[in-house]
Design an enzyme around this catalytic site. Structure first.
Site, PDB file in Angstrom:
ATOM      1  N   CYS B  86      58.949  59.763  47.179  1.00 37.86           N
ATOM      2  CA  CYS B  86      58.031  58.770  46.628  1.00 37.86           C
ATOM      3  C   CYS B  86      57.116  59.403  45.584  1.00 37.86           C
ATOM      4  O   CYS B  86      57.574  59.798  44.533  1.00 37.86           O
ATOM      5  CB  CYS B  86      57.236  58.105  47.757  1.00 37.86           C
ATOM      6  SG  CYS B  86      56.468  56.560  47.246  1.00 37.86           S
ATOM      7  N   HIS B 203      61.470  56.529  51.883  1.00 36.25           N
ATOM      8  CA  HIS B 203      60.789  57.499  52.752  1.00 36.25           C
ATOM      9  C   HIS B 203      61.632  57.885  53.962  1.00 36.25           C
ATOM     10  O   HIS B 203      61.536  57.233  55.005  1.00 36.25           O
ATOM     11  CB  HIS B 203      59.475  56.897  53.255  1.00 36.25           C
ATOM     12  CG  HIS B 203      58.407  56.808  52.229  1.00 36.25           C
ATOM     13  ND1 HIS B 203      57.412  57.751  52.102  1.00 36.25           N
ATOM     14  CD2 HIS B 203      58.168  55.878  51.274  1.00 36.25           C
ATOM     15  CE1 HIS B 203      56.597  57.416  51.120  1.00 36.25           C
ATOM     16  NE2 HIS B 203      57.031  56.277  50.598  1.00 36.25           N
ATOM     17  N   GLU B 205      61.141  60.125  56.122  1.00 31.81           N
ATOM     18  CA  GLU B 205      60.315  60.428  57.304  1.00 31.81           C
ATOM     19  C   GLU B 205      59.943  59.144  58.061  1.00 31.81           C
ATOM     20  O   GLU B 205      59.656  59.177  59.245  1.00 31.81           O
ATOM     21  CB  GLU B 205      59.061  61.208  56.892  1.00 31.81           C
ATOM     22  CG  GLU B 205      57.943  60.391  56.249  1.00 31.81           C
ATOM     23  CD  GLU B 205      58.158  60.105  54.767  1.00 31.81           C
ATOM     24  OE1 GLU B 205      59.252  60.393  54.238  1.00 31.81           O
ATOM     25  OE2 GLU B 205      57.213  59.559  54.151  1.00 31.81           O
TER      26      GLU B 205
END
Ligand SMILES: Nc1ncnc2c1ncn2[C@@H]1O[C@H](COP(=O)(O)OP(=O)(O)O)[C@@H](O)[C@H]1O
Ligand SMILES: [Mg+2]
Lengths: 769, 235, 91, 91
Positions: B86, B203, B205
């Protein structure tokens, strides 16, 4: 303004001015008059509401901090507590929707992290006029973008909220923002100054002329044509600055250098300094020339009243200044010693050498006159309640009616809103917006022990286990309008119910009372009633009030908004692995309706959308039954008997069932059989009777589930089955001529995808895909 | 093996990235402050998402000048692994470590939503645990993820297999409706020519545990681990 | 001396400008006709102290190239004037 | 005729400009000295068809007031020229 009397120039009454003269034993000088004007404004002094607010229950074994501080604090485990609070930014958001809403979020975040807590969730509560008006679309779009801008940039997820569109909010947008943070129970910080000689620091942003008189004038007077002139210069939020301020404060709190800390909100330096002094029962001396300025040539009173954002006032241990300044410097922030704690109880303001104000702290903070406004029941209530429902025809086509309701902006999907909010950051969100309450797990990325500046607290991480927090804001203003006391109790009950259907146990609330002009007896009566309603419901459900906010004067040209007591509920989930959501899960699951359905159309979305009627009385509410229902639902979820759960709200039973089908995966549908024993069919299908929850469960568990419900004395019936037809079929069973013989009629038969489309487009049809 | 999670003033996904790498994947992980110049102790760096320096002027425009970025340029030159997620992707583009730039989303709104990524090249240190064409469910969360590059650059990206992921629908078709931001050629993630510096808007994560809705993001981190331990195990 | 530079940063031709498109749309919906195009760029005012205009100009050129514009999609031009207006404040 | 208006939209004096502050900071870290202030605004290029310059000017004035500038926090000025440059693209 110049030819007004001097007190009116600062928004005071003549009697209040006389009081000031008494207290000082002399005429106030210009700066002092400004100080009283702000500190004794409704917004800062609560002079019309404080008496009524005393009736709210604020105690409980989990309550570590009740009302009076920047935020309330609730204990979760020995190692973890939550701080939470709600705030309004209504008037600024009407003037400049993006910045107004953004700075509203910024303010509530500061309220929570001044307590020593790391913010882990934001929830909002919004009100606008109807979306067919371009101005309302502009306000709505700006507010949502502004909330997203600030929360997203801060890295705090916005996980829940609510929004309604009603004519009554056309001239007074409501923007309430709630923040929830986590902290160690032993590390609560307070907004207090203590220890004579201890230095007072301003940290964070520079001070400009932003929002001067925002609090005293804007938030304490009605709007009228030409309100423009009263506009303070708009406050621009800087979420980047606030993010640095947050991290710096978190790091600062790891030291023991801080005596007290207070965020600078309304009336900035002025209110923060005298509140800190008053709470600590000390005096404070500050020199405005030492405040880092953004503009040249500011006057002393402008420094005092500036509402420049992203600033904090900190009282630190003498001798620790360097240490504190080093921490802020590391985060690229200014910090400046602007004065110190004194022993004479006075707020003394210096402009360089010259003393420009010298006023007792308690006089400013605590001695504003208290009013017991006159209360008179509004005449409109009797008329509205007398409404004759038999004058309304039953719908020809119930399927079409369902589609219209799902397509109503007050019911349909809120995805257009929450897809503009980061609702995932910190990896805590395990039930995202789109259902009932949001659920966050405490063992998220923000759990103490992970962050560099929260190091060492890994112990907390263990004791947290699978505990979660359910969060929801709620208030059906229409019910409050029709019945202030019961409507407010319903707001508390619904907020709780929304949390309970995830499996969580409600523990406390914060609240935001958005009202009209309290000096009007008919308005104040509704306020007074609402307080009783909230007190009763909170007592009954065991959810004390840990704080809140009052926003009066939400009127335009004499027209008040619907009284809107927004409830911000926090509930503890024992095990997020056992959470439930509203969507149907498996074919052949059985659908049960818990609670009783009466034909109650008062204030219903159905009456408004289909018949254009807002009338009648709010639905009945029996708090004892509500409590049993919620206990039963929680136990059933804990015992793993429930595959889906959803509370029944706007649009009634049929809409709630449709929402469960819409939220389902794949091609699931349902076949429903409703006994319509008494009253109107539309009342049964779309009425908004309270204390109802829909659940599904596996066939083999029905008996177990029913025994739990019976134990708790919760009335319930089987209303149908989940199938994989991909259709939503609802059959009505009405008493036939002979006893026990029922007439069946297929009332609704629609593909679920049609329901989904109507629901999905409720907002996008106005706001764009 | 040691991962570094790089954070700038205004980063806000560093906690999440740390959680995914250290707690979920169990890899030794440290935070890296924007002032650090010595990165010798790390084998791989993740530049976390957020709003470095408020993303003022342009996303990533200011962060690229921090001391740590100099160090990262050297780190990358040694062939060590760097992934920007990002805001990290935006910073790598601004710094010229990856081609192209990230523009405002075509619809002008911030977008936090689930997306499917189609794996375009499984033969990189960041995708070796995936299959060609595999769909990964990983959410996006940005206001400026609209990938732009001039035609020549796009040609090169394609010619040298530098496109890691494209936005796709559930059927695996990369079509405009499936793109959350209007990126050129639906590009969601790319890698440099040498193959050791990657950037992606979605993302991973946030898709590192089933309870969060998807664990597909682990494929990317696992790939990096595989590469570093010289294995090519599939997950 | 204090100079004020007005740096105009604009998107390269051919780079899509969604914001400009949106504004052009809004202009139309408001009933304005004959507004074929709107493009949106940045206007950066930079105050620089310098002995000579030439010095100021090199400084601004550098600042523009290094940070104000992203060569991948933007170009910039600027004009210099002796700054007469008092600075709004220190930052 | 086709006119091109360059509309400069800037924050009212006194309104906080976080972008400008951040950029000024970056410029400093880049080693530039004597750059006391940076303010960031919008530069909007609007192409308008009009018979006369006067007509074009009223049009742009209206568009600026209605859409381009937010009266609560921004002000705008503009200059008009006969448009010579081909439109970057129709939109
Ligand atoms: N303004 C908003 N911001 C974020 N989420 C919202 C907002 N309004 C509604 N939601 C989410 O949409 C879902 C439905 O909201 P609502 O209709 O208020 O639920 P209920 O009727 O059960 O109270 C909830 O998950 C809620 O959190
Ligand atoms: Mg609900």
């Amino acid at each position: 303004m110049s030819n007004d009397a001097i007190w009116t120039q600062v928004g005071l009454k003549e009697s209040e001015y006389q009081r000031v003269v008494e207290i000082l034993g002399r005429e106030p000088n210009y700066v002092e008059l400004q100080m009283f004007g702000v500190m004794w404004s409704e917004h800062c002094s609560y002079k019309h509401s404080r008496n009524a607010l005393k009736r709210l229950p604020t105690k409980g074994e989990r309550v570590l901090q009740g009302p009076g501080e920047n935020a309330g604090v609730i204990k979760i485990t020995d190692d973890l507590a939550v701080a939470f609070k709600i705030e309004s930014h209504n008037h600024p958001s009407f003037v400049e929707p993006f910045q107004g809403a953004a700075t509203g979020v910024g303010g509530i975040l500061r309220d929570v992290f001044t307590m020593g807590a790391r913010p882990v969730a934001i929830a909002d509560s919004l009100r606008f006029g109807h979306l067919d008006d371009p101005k309302q679309r502009h306000l709505f779009a700006g507010v949502v973008a502004g909330i997203g801008h600030y929360g997203n940039c801060m890295g705090v997820p916005t996980v829940a909220g609510e929004v309604y569109f009603e004519e009554s909010y056309k001239g007074n947008t409501l923007v309430n923002a709630m923040c929830v943070g986590i902290l160690h129970p032993d590390k609560i910080r307070k907004g207090v100054a203590k220890g004579v000689g201890n230095p007072i620091l301003v940290v964070g942003a520079r001070t400009g002329r932003d929002g001067i008189h925002g609090a005293s004038l804007l938030a304490s007077a009605e709007f009228s044509e030409g309100a423009e002139d009263k506009r303070p210069s708009v406050q621009v939020g800087d979420p980047f600055m606030e993010k640095l301020l947050l991290e710096a404060c978190m790091e600062l709190f790891e030291t023991d250098a801080v005596v007290g800390i207070q965020d600078m909100g309304a009336a900035g330096l002025m209110s923060s300094s005298c509140e800190m002094a008053a709470r600590g029962d000390v005096g404070i001396e500050i020199d405005v020339r030492k405040v880092p300025a953004r503009e040249v040539g500011m006057a002393a009173w402008e420094y005092l009243l500036s509402e420049s954002q992203e600033r904090m006032l900190v009282c630190v241990q003498k001798g620790r200044e360097a240490e504190v300044e080093a921490i802020f410097a590391k985060w690229g922030l200014l910090s400046a010693v602007i004065g110190q704690v004194t022993d004479d109880g006075m707020v003394r303001v210096l402009d360089g050498e010259e003393v420009v104000a010298n006023v007792p702290a308690h006089a400013l903070a605590d001695e504003a006159p208290l009013y017991f406004p006159e209360a008179k029941e509004p005449t409109y209530l009797a008329e509205l309640r007398a409404f004759d429902w038999s004058s309304l025809p039953e719908p020809e086509d119930f399927g079409d009616t369902l589609l219209k309701l799902l397509n109503s902006p007050n019911i349909g999907s809120r995805e257009w809103i929450y897809r503009q909010y980061d609702h995932q950051v910190l990896l805590g969100t395990v039930i995202a917006p789109g259902g009932d309450a949001a659920l966050i797990r405490l063992k998220s990325a923000a759990v103490p022990g992970l962050h560099p500046v929260m190091g060492g607290e890994t112990k907390a991480a263990e004791s947290i286990g699978n505990i979660g927090l359910a969060i929801k804001t709620d208030c059906n203003g229409r019910f409050v309008y029709l019945n202030p006391k019961r409507g407010t109790a319903i707001a508390v009950a619904e907020a709780a119910r929304n949390c309970v259907v995830t499996g969580a146990e409600p523990v406390a609330i914060t609240n935001n009372l958005n009202w009209g002009n309290p000096e009007k007896p008919e308005v104040f009566w509704t306020f007074d009633q609402a307080i009783d309603g909230m007190a009763e419901a909170c007592e009954a459900l065991g959810t004390p009030v840990t704080g809140g906010n009052v926003s009066f004067y939400n009127e335009t040209n004499g027209q008040p908004i619907y009284p809107t007591p927004t409830i911000g509920m926090v509930a503890i989930h024992p095990d997020v692995e056992k959470r439930t959501t509203l969507g149907f899960k498996h074919e052949n699951d059985v659908i049960l309706l818990l609670g009783e359905t009466k034909s109650e159309l008062g204030g219903s979305e159905y009456a408004k959308v289909i018949h254009g009627v807002v009338a009648g009385d709010a639905p009945a509410l029996d708090l004892a039954k509500e409590k049993k229902l919620q206990a039963a639902v929680r136990q059933a979820i804990q015992e793993g008997l429930v595959s889906a759960a959803h509370d029944v709200a706007e649009g009634g039973l049929t809409v709630a069932l449709a929402e469960m089908a819409i939220a389902a995966e794949g091609s699931l549908g349902c076949q429903l059989n409703l006994f319509i024993t008494e009253g109107r069919v539309d009342g049964n299908l779309f009425g908004e009777s309270q204390s109802r929850v829909l659940v599904t469960c596996h066939r083999d568990n029905v008996m177990l589930l029913r025994s739990v419900l019976i134990q708790h004395g919760v009335p319930h019936r089987l209303v149908g089955d989940v199938n994989n037809s991909g259709r939503f079929q609802l059959t009505g069973l009405a008493q036939g001529v002979e006893e026990g013989i029922f007439r069946r009629q297929l009332l609704i038969d629609l593909p679920v995808e049609d329901l989904t489309r109507a629901h999905k487009e409720a907002l996008t049809q106005w706001m764009g895909a | 093996m040691r991962f570094g999670v790089v954070m700038f003033p205004g980063s806000n996904c560093e906690l999440d990235a740390y959680h995914a790498l250290a707690n979920v994947l169990g890899q030794p992980t440290e935070y890296v402050w924007h002032q650090e110049r010595d990165l010798a102790r790390f084998d791989a760096l993740l530049i976390a998402g957020g709003f470095s320096y408020g993303d003022y002027l342009r996303t990533g425009a200011i962060a690229r000048f921090s001391p740590v970025m100099e160090a990262i340029t050297g780190f990358a030159a040694e062939g060590k692994l760097v992934i920007g997620v990002c805001n990290g992707f935006q910073i790598l583009c601004e710094a010229g470590l990856l081609p192209g730039a990230l523009q405002r989303n075509a619809h002008l709104q911030f977008r936090c939503a689930p997306t499917y990524l189609r794996v375009e090249n499984p033969n990189t240190p960041f995708t070796n645990a995936a299959q060609q064409g595999q769909l990964l469910s990983i959410p996006v969360n940005h206001g400026e993820g609209n990938y732009f590059a001039d035609p020549e650059t796009l040609n090169e990206l394609n010619r040298y297999d530098q496109v890691l992921f494209r936005y796709a629908n559930a059927q695996g078709q990369a079509i405009p409706e499936a793109s959350p931001n209007g990126s050129k050629e639906h590009i969601a993630g790319i890698v440099n020519r040498r193959g050791n510096v990657a950037g992606m808007m979605p993302h991973p994560e946030r898709a590192s545990e089933a309870i969060l809705g998807s664990a597909d993001g682990l494929v990317i981190f696992q790939s990096m681990v595989n590469h570093l331990v010289g294995r090519a195990a599939r997950v | 001396m204090l100079y004020k530079a007005e740096v105009k940063v604009s998107l390269k031709p051919g780079v899509l400008d969604p914001q400009g498109v949106a504004v052009a749309g809004a202009v139309k919906t408001l009933g304005f006709t004959g507004v074929p195009q709107v493009r949106i760029g940045k206007l950066v005012e930079v105050w620089v102290e310098a002995e000579t205009e030439a010095e100021a100009s090199t400084k601004v050129q550098e600042i523009g190239a290094k940070i104000l514009a992203n060569p991948v999609m933007e170009t910039f031009t600027f004009t210099l004037t002796l700054s007469i207006d008092r600075l709004a404040g220190v930052n």
